[in-house]
Design an enzyme around this catalytic site. Structure first.
Site, short mmCIF file in Angstrom:
data_model
loop_
_atom_site.label_atom_id
_atom_site.label_comp_id
_atom_site.label_asym_id
_atom_site.label_seq_id
_atom_site.Cartn_x
_atom_site.Cartn_y
_atom_site.Cartn_z
N HIS A 211 0.81 -1.21 0.00
CA HIS A 211 0.00 0.00 0.00
C HIS A 211 0.85 1.27 0.00
CE1 HIS A 211 -4.29 -1.42 0.55
NE2 HIS A 211 -3.58 -2.49 0.27
N LYS B 186 -14.13 -8.05 -8.14
CA LYS B 186 -13.32 -8.93 -8.97
C LYS B 186 -12.64 -10.02 -8.11
CE LYS B 186 -10.04 -8.82 -12.77
NZ LYS B 186 -10.18 -8.26 -14.11
N GLU C 43 5.47 -33.95 -0.62
CA GLU C 43 4.24 -33.44 -1.23
C GLU C 43 4.57 -32.75 -2.56
OE1 GLU C 43 0.72 -33.35 1.03
OE2 GLU C 43 1.88 -35.03 0.31
#
Lengths: 426, 183
Positions: free
Chosen positions: A216, A244, A288
């Site tokens: 920001h 969105k 994984e």
């Protein structure tokens, strides 16, 4: 948050609170009127999606921790109890287990989006580096979480990965004993992994907060990689991007739910439904899927590095692999300082665009190499793909700007958007 | 020292530097208990000896016992196995060690028929195969690690594959001719 800049709120309660603690002013500034480039595509959804995944993981994780027993005698059975006896325990566990994969999917897309559109470049270097730190923390958290069910893959995955530290010269063995709290992966190890698995998500949360603060301050990048110059280039975050993001998130959650309800064990390994046995190693230990490319890099070094023509070994094969694996993450960390091209978006960098897609394929290839037993052609494919990964970051990216002819950048986001609209209309 | 300004300003530097140094040292000293708390605890260390009776193990047989949570391979080797291990003492070994250096003696008599090694592959810590008669024993008739394909010979020495070291010999001694104490 400076004094005096506050516009009063209509609602008296909100106004009362805001006068004393301006959280509503802050929310309004950062999430309602926040000026955001108006040309985002759907790839810009994945930051928000990753954030939601983190919240889902923490929420389900806390509830699972209320039922789980971090003791080698009870851990496996307590997970089975969660699956069978705890109300909706199966749902919590499947959300949590598949959620880890979904979190990595979102973060990997988010990362590759940054690579493609040059989101790591000035002035977003620190923003990007914080992101890499989050990824590292996620890897540590996911690894330790996978150990907790105390199945065969949990135990042997933990054994293989902690043994990597034994490769460190001189102090390696002591470090491994310290990590284990014993002489093998055992109850002390499970206890501390559980403690850390509970702690690290909150550390991730804190770094995500910094990541968002940095975002920001410098503002979002966009598909053109051209900074907004005027008000015409931006739209307020709400309602444009709240809408969105919610749309993108909904699609993603449908994909997530499909796994949870229809293929909850597809991404797992069947051996992890066998209780851990320190005396029997599974025939083929695989991590994984989200660790497979890194695992392939780890195994790529099959040779000691010695001083030429002597038998003095500088780097043992095992340590070389460990260095490369961490080097793969390090490459991402220093990327902002490796890429010298002033043009951000690959849309205007014809050569980088090709190399980006080659890197993408290279990472997928590494994933396949990591899944296969290290035999035959896969050893060489893994080594070649590892070499390319480092060539990409340390040879191609730092030098590409010297030979690449970039395409002309649009004057502004607004000009480019209007030109595209005119082109579509004609 | 009547005024508020010190007559010698370097005294103040000295106090600040000493203070910082003391804080640094005490911080480092206090960090040690925190770090050390994660090392093996007294109860874990207390479990670190195991006694094994070798009597029931017939020649050619191997058993696996646990010591410190790790498998220990005890093999009652045949004369032929000892022979082949000794014959390879001069071979091109990655981790040079003679077979004699890997066995113990009891009352000045070499117990070369007994091989005691940690059943932990020195590559990444898997348990090698070769203890059961039906197991794959690898090209050198000792052990074979299925994880990444390391082959060990009848002395537990690394002969082929990615592992860097021989299967480690744990600290142990013969307490009688048919009994050992590991740890």
């Amino acid at each position: 948050m400076a004094h005096g800049e506050r516009t009063p709120f209509q609602n008296p309660v909100i106004e009362w609170v805001d006068q004393r603690l301006p959280i509503f002013t802050l929310l309004n500034k950062e999430y309602i009127v926040f000026p955001t480039p108006k040309n985002f595509n759907f790839l810009w959804n994945f930051g928000a999606i990753a954030m939601v995944m983190l919240v889902i993981m923490i929420a389900t994780g806390i509830l699972l921790a209320m039922q789980y027993q971090p003791n080698t005698m009870m851990a496996f059975d307590s997970v089975e109890r969660i699956m069978r006896d705890v109300n909706y325990g199966w749902l919590l566990r499947y959300i949590h287990a598949n959620g880890a994969s979904m979190f990595f999917i979102a973060v990997y897309i988010h990362t590759f989006r940054g690579l493609y559109y040059g989101s790591y470049k000035q002035p977003r270097e620190l923003l990007w580096m914080l992101g890499v730190v989050i990824m590292l923390l996620m890897m540590a958290t996911a690894f330790m979480g996978y150990v907790l069910p105390w199945g065969q893959m949990s135990f042997w995955g933990a054994t293989v990965i902690t043994n990597l530290f034994s490769a460190i010269p001189l102090v390696g063995e002591h470090i491994v004993t310290w990590l284990w709290g014993g002489f093998s992966v055992d109850n002390p190890t499970l206890n501390r992994f559980f403690a850390l698995h509970y702690l690290l998500p909150f550390v991730i949360f804190a770094v995500v907060f910094l990541h968002v603060v940095a975002l920001h301050v410098v503002g979002s990048n966009n598909p053109l990689g051209v900074e907004p110059k005027s008000k015409a280039d931006t739209v307020p975050f709400h309602p444009y991007y709240t809408t969105k993001d919610i749309f993108g998130l909904t699609i993603f959650l449908i994909f997530f739910a499909a796994f949870v309800f229809f293929a909850p064990n597809y991404l797992g390994h069947p051996d992890n439904y066998i209780p851990a046995n320190p005396l029997v190693t599974p025939a083929h230990i695989v991590p994984e899927w989200y660790f497979l490319p890194f695992y392939a890099i780890l195994r790529a070094v099959t040779f000691d590095i010695s001083i030429p023509f002597t038998h003095i070994v500088l780097i043992e094969a095992k340590f070389g692999g460990v260095l490369l694996m961490f080097g793969a993450v390090f490459a991402l960390l220093v990327l902002p300082f490796l890429d010298r091209s002033p043009v951000k978006s690959a849309e205007f960098r014809p050569m980088y665009k090709i190399f980006f897609w080659v890197l993408m394929l290279d990472c997928i290839l590494l994933g396949f190499a990591g899944a296969k037993p290290p035999e035959g052609a896969w050893v060489y494919i893994g080594q070649a793909a590892t070499a390319w990964y480092f060539i990409h970051f340390f040879v191609i990216v730092p030098n590409l700007h010297k030979i690449e002819k970039t395409l002309p950048l649009p004057d502004s986001i607004d000009a480019a958007v209007r030109a595209a609209q005119a082109h579509k209309a004609s | 020292m009547s005024s508020t300004t010190p007559s010698d300003p370097s005294k103040r530097d000295f106090i600040v530097l000493t203070g910082q140094a003391m804080m640094g040292i005490s911080g480092a000293l206090f960090a040690w208990p925190l770090v050390h708390s994660m090392n093996p605890s007294a109860d874990v260390l207390a479990l670190s000896t195991t006694e094994v009776n070798l009597e029931p193990i017939t020649q050619g047989q191997a058993i696996t016992v646990t010591w410190r949570g790790k498998p220990i391979f005890i093999r009652h080797r045949t004369a032929a196995e000892v022979e082949s291990a000794r014959a390879d003492d001069g071979a091109d070994l990655r981790d040079k060690q003679t077979d004699a250096a890997r066995v113990k003696s009891f009352e000045d008599k070499e117990q070369s028929q007994w091989l005691v090694v940690q059943g932990v592959c020195t590559h990444l810590g898997c348990v090698p195969l070769g203890q059961k008669p039906t197991d794959m024993k690898g090209e050198f008739k000792g052990w074979f690690c299925p994880c990444h394909g390391s082959h060990y010979d009848t002395s537990g020495r690394i002969r082929k594959g990615p592992a860097p070291k021989n299967l480690a010999v744990p600290p142990y001694q013969f307490v009688s001719a048919t009994r050992i104490k590991i740890g």
